[in-house]
Design an enzyme around this catalytic site. Structure first.
Site, PDB file in Angstrom:
ATOM      1  N   HIS A 303       0.826  -1.215   0.000  1.00  0.00           N
ATOM      2  CA  HIS A 303       0.000   0.000   0.000  1.00  0.00           C
ATOM      3  C   HIS A 303       0.856   1.258   0.000  1.00  0.00           C
ATOM      4  CE1 HIS A 303      -3.263   2.660   0.386  1.00  0.00           C
ATOM      5  NE2 HIS A 303      -3.549   2.546   1.666  1.00  0.00           N
ATOM      6  N   HIS A 349      -2.248  -0.005 -12.214  1.00  0.00           N
ATOM      7  CA  HIS A 349      -3.118   0.372 -11.103  1.00  0.00           C
ATOM      8  C   HIS A 349      -4.312  -0.564 -11.088  1.00  0.00           C
ATOM      9  CE1 HIS A 349      -5.891   2.753  -8.610  1.00  0.00           C
ATOM     10  NE2 HIS A 349      -4.802   3.284  -8.095  1.00  0.00           N
ATOM     11  N   ASP A 404       3.001   6.775  -7.707  1.00  0.00           N
ATOM     12  CA  ASP A 404       4.251   6.396  -7.049  1.00  0.00           C
ATOM     13  C   ASP A 404       5.455   6.447  -7.976  1.00  0.00           C
ATOM     14  OD1 ASP A 404       3.033   5.726  -4.482  1.00  0.00           O
ATOM     15  OD2 ASP A 404       2.123   4.059  -5.565  1.00  0.00           O
TER      16      ASP A 404
END
EC number: 2.3.3.16
Length: 467
Positions: A303, A349, A404
């Site tokens: 996460h 994703h 990210d």
């Protein structure tokens, strides 16, 4: 003049009996700078709207559940209500109906700044209204006034071993703040459930105000030999105070933090940290305990650690290929990564099927402020070559970069190089979304979460499979 805004929202349902419609809304934001008073006006109306909706459509099906969904992390199951944000596979996150570019355009900014103030986003998330500059300034002052830590938490933070992971320190400190919970005190005194939201609101405002102080203390103790964080400046905004307490004076870095804290704030209700806060809160645990639980989920490698994994991989690539690697050499490195059974970190994703708009706005920030940085240029080259390779591979639903893939590079550029700390920044930001949602959970009287579980034998029997 109160701010009015008209926008269109496509409302669709998986049920064939509910046809997609286009609805136009007019949102009239209050002029009041008292956020609690604004909520007090909105909540009864929303309670009535939800009550009528459930009365009319309560038995209507909105989806189906497959065996794979149950074994696959409940991916795709529609089982939660989240008012603050919705993730569109093609457009990315929308905060109360607004995309990130729209938020960047309409939310108030600091004097001379170009990025939205997180205070404005919180106002939007919790009220559904785009705030005025006066409302945002009032919220900045209120958080500054609520920011002081109780002495027992300061003592606790200053006595933690510097080898303890920053996320563990954050979780401990937030849990200890439960000692000051106004909600827990009111509940123990028998407050009526219709008033729960008011005390959850108070705790949430206190917690958001204190988080930068907690986070900065952790940073200074762990990485700066315990140097003091200084005092909160009531004239500064939330992000500016945070960066100052961290020890950074660069206005560009403060602008980056405003952007970072805004775009990481919320991502629907089903991700681990948001769902955990909702789940623990549904047991009527106070916001401190609920948020601490969410932070323990955020600390998990799947996460909150993704941007660290991206940086480690980039550093490995840079060490092997150097700063000026050609596209062909980068392609070879990507293929080598994939053929070794690894993934390209920062790409793909669970929901998105296009480039994450949170990546895009960070890229735009870098193009404006650090276009010649070698690490940013490497990220740009990877952005060119990875999607075609993943598309050619044919096994990836989304070959595009996510948030990210970029955030760690920006933090590195401005000197915040301690990767173990990055998840703490993520946690400070995520408080805005999950605590806004928690207030609404109690305002709408949502019950304790209790889904039904089944054994494999029970599932086999239910679908008529042989054991």
């Amino acid at each position: 003049m109160a701010l009015s805004r008209i926008y269109s929202s496509k409302l669709a349902s998986a049920n064939k009996n509910l046809l997609p419609v286009i609805t136009t809304y007019v949102r009239n934001a209050s002029d009041s700078t008292d956020l609690k008073a604004v909520l007090s006006e909105k909540i009864p109306k929303e309670q009535e709207r939800v009550k009528n909706f459930r009365k009319q459509f309560g038995a209507t099906k909105v989806g189906e559940v497959t065996v794979d969904m149950m074994y696959g992390g409940m991916r795709g199951i529609k089982g939660l209500v989240c008012e603050t944000s919705v993730l569109d596979p093609d457009e990315g996150i929308r905060f109360r109906g607004l995309s990130i570019p729209e938020c960047q355009k309409v939310l108030p900014k600091a004097p001379g700044g170009a990025e939205p103030l997180p205070e404005g986003l919180f106002w939007l998330l919790i009220t559904g209204d785009v705030p005025t500059k006066a409302q945002v300034d009032a919220l900045s002052r209120e958080w500054a006034n609520r920011a002081a830590l109780p002495s027992h938490v300061v003592t606790m933070l200053n006595n933690m071993p510097t080898t303890l992971h920053p996320m563990s320190q954050l979780s401990c400190a937030v849990t200890a703040l439960n000692h000051e919970s106004k909600y827990a005190k009111a509940y123990s005194e028998g407050v009526h459930k219709s008033k729960y939201w008011e005390y959850v609101y108070e705790d949430s405002m206190d917690l958001i105000a204190k988080l930068p102080v907690v986070a900065a203390t952790i940073y200074r103790n762990t990485y700066r030999d315990g140097k003091g964080i200084g005092a909160i400046d009531p004239k500064k905004d939330w992000s500016a105070n945070f960066t100052k307490m961290l020890g950074y004076e660069d206005e560009q870095f403060t602008e980056l933090m405003r952007l970072y804290l805004t775009i990481h704030s919320d991502h629907e209700g089903g991700n681990v940290s948001a769902h955990t806060v909702h789940l623990v809160g549904s047991a009527l645990s106070d916001p401190y305990l609920s948020f601490a639980a969410g932070m323990n989920g955020l600390a998990g490698p799947l996460h909150g650690l993704a941007n660290q994994e991206v940086l480690v991989w980039l550093q490995k690539l840079r060490k092997e290929l150097g700063d000026n690697a050609s596209e062909d050499k980068v392609k070879d490195f990507i293929w080598k990564t994939l053929k070794s059974g690894q993934v390209v970190p920062g790409y793909g994703h669970a929901v998105l099927r296009k480039t994450d708009p949170r990546y895009t706005c960070q890229r735009e920030f870098a193009l404006k402020h650090l276009p010649n940085d070698p690490l940013f240029q490497l990220v740009s080259n990877i952005y060119k070559v990875v999607p075609p390779i993943l598309t050619e591979l044919g096994k990836v639903k989304n070959p595009w970069p996510n948030v990210d893939a970029h955030s760690g590079v920006l933090l590195q550029y401005y000197g915040l190089k301690e990767m173990n700390y990055y998840t703490v920044l993520f946690g400070v930001s995520r408080a805005l979304g999950v605590l806004a949602s928690l207030v609404w959970d109690r305002a709408l009287g949502l019950p304790i979460e209790r889904p039904k579980s089944m054994s494999t034998d029970g599932l086999m029997k239910a679908v008529g499979a042989s054991k």
